[in-house]
Enzyme design. Structure first.
Site: not given
Ligand code: NVA
Ligand code: CP
Length: 308
Positions: A54, A103, A130, A133, A161, A222, A226-227, A262-263, A290
């Site tokens: 996104r 990012r 974020h 978002q 976040n 969410d 997270s990542m 938020c996906l 977005r």
């Molecule tokens: N909390 C998630 C949001 C992804 C848009 C992450 O940081 O991976």
């Molecule tokens: N919601 C969001 O920021 O998605 P991406 O991680 O795919 O950018």
């Protein structure tokens, strides 16, 4: 003087409303296929230290549709903080481009970028927040409800976040915000304290999801990991079991609530297909917004920084 958008609180309440209205105006222009090209001849450098769908697609497409050119710099292109210091790369990019979207992992790197770059920076997610978002989310809620009065939102899941940006919004716009998370996964305590001290919104933390969703207009979730936390995914699946957004949890609101995420979603984990695909789910409106919201944020920053 240049302006950045690194936190929702970088904008005043008036500026948030101004940006919501601008986003609606730009969205309408796009829908009518009318030309609006304030970024003609301008370029945006997009730095990604983490994956994205996104954020990358909406920024790149949005900047292009406003007449400019966006370039994608992935994790292997710059090697921020590894191949070159954050400060140096901020200075270098500022000599080529008119704006930066980043990012990053560490929020402190985002602040450092903001300090050294001489062009505006937009935060496209850090481990801490974020903001784009949640600005898109509040626009989406506004469109669906027609008002932000008497708004009650329950966020179900990890105090991450996304939650920190909801707490920042609660310092600018009044609403009741309930965070339903397992013990040990509360959001940052100083963000909770700041949001409460701002005196505008009501902030509650509740470790019982069924109870926390009662009466809420919006149920938001969410991913549980997270990542950067994916190695904890199995452990978290056990600990978050009672926090899945499913039909029973949506029924426990006692009203026709909206569902948001938020996906990307891990379907079948933090949310079921039945909720994601329900008529009350507005996840794709959120995703679309977005782009419109970020366009509005970028137009505002470029104007305030004297770049357009
Ligand atoms: N909390 C998630 C949001 C992804 C848009 C992450 O940081 O991976
Ligand atoms: N919601 C969001 O920021 O998605 P991406 O991680 O795919 O950018």
């Amino acid at each position: 003087m240049k302006r950045d958008f690194l936190h929702i609180t970088d904008f005043t309440t008036e500026e948030i409303w101004e940006t919501i209205e601008l986003a609606k105006w730009i969205k309408d222009k796009f829908r009518r296929r009318e030309d609006y090209r304030p970024f003609a001849g301008r370029s945006l450098a997009m730095i990604f230290a983490k994956p994205s769908a996104r954020t990358r697609i909406s920024f790149e497409t949005g900047f292009f549709r406003l007449g400019g050119h966006a370039l994608f710099l992935g994790p292997n292109d710059i090697g921020i903080g590894k191949r070159e210091s954050t400060a140096d790369i901020a200075c270098v990019i500022s000599r080529y481009n008119d704006m930066i979207m980043a990012r990053l992992f560490d929020h402190s790197d985002m602040l450092e970028m903001g300090k050294y770059a001489t062009v505006p920076i937009v935060n496209g997610l850090t481990d801490f927040n974020h903001p784009c978002q949640i600005m898109a989310d509040i626009l989406t809620i506004y469109e669906h409800r027609g008002t932000l009065e008497d708004l009650q939102i329950t966020y179900v899941g990890d105090g991450n976040n996304i939650v920190h940006s909801w707490l920042a919004l609660a310092m600018r716009i009044p609403f009741k915000f309930i965070i339903a998370c397992p013990e040990g996964y509360d959001p940052d305590q100083s963000m909770v304290t700041d949001a409460r001290d701002a005196g505008l919104s009501t902030i509650e933390i509740n470790h019982d999801a069924m109870n926390a969703v009662k009466g809420s207009d919006v149920i938001y979730t969410d991913v549980w990991a997270s990542m950067g936390q994916k190695d904890e995914a199995d452990k978290r699946r056990q600990e978050f079991k009672a926090f899945q957004v499913n039909d029973a949890l949506m029924a426990a609101t006692g009203k026709e609530s909206l569902f948001m995420h938020c996906l990307p979603a891990e379907r079948g984990v933090e949310v079921t297909d039945s909720v994601c695909d329900a008529h009350y789910s507005i996840i794709f409106d959120e995703a679309e917004n977005r782009m419109h919201m970020q366009n509005a944020i970028m137009v505002k920053l470029m104007k305030d920084s004297g770049k357009i």
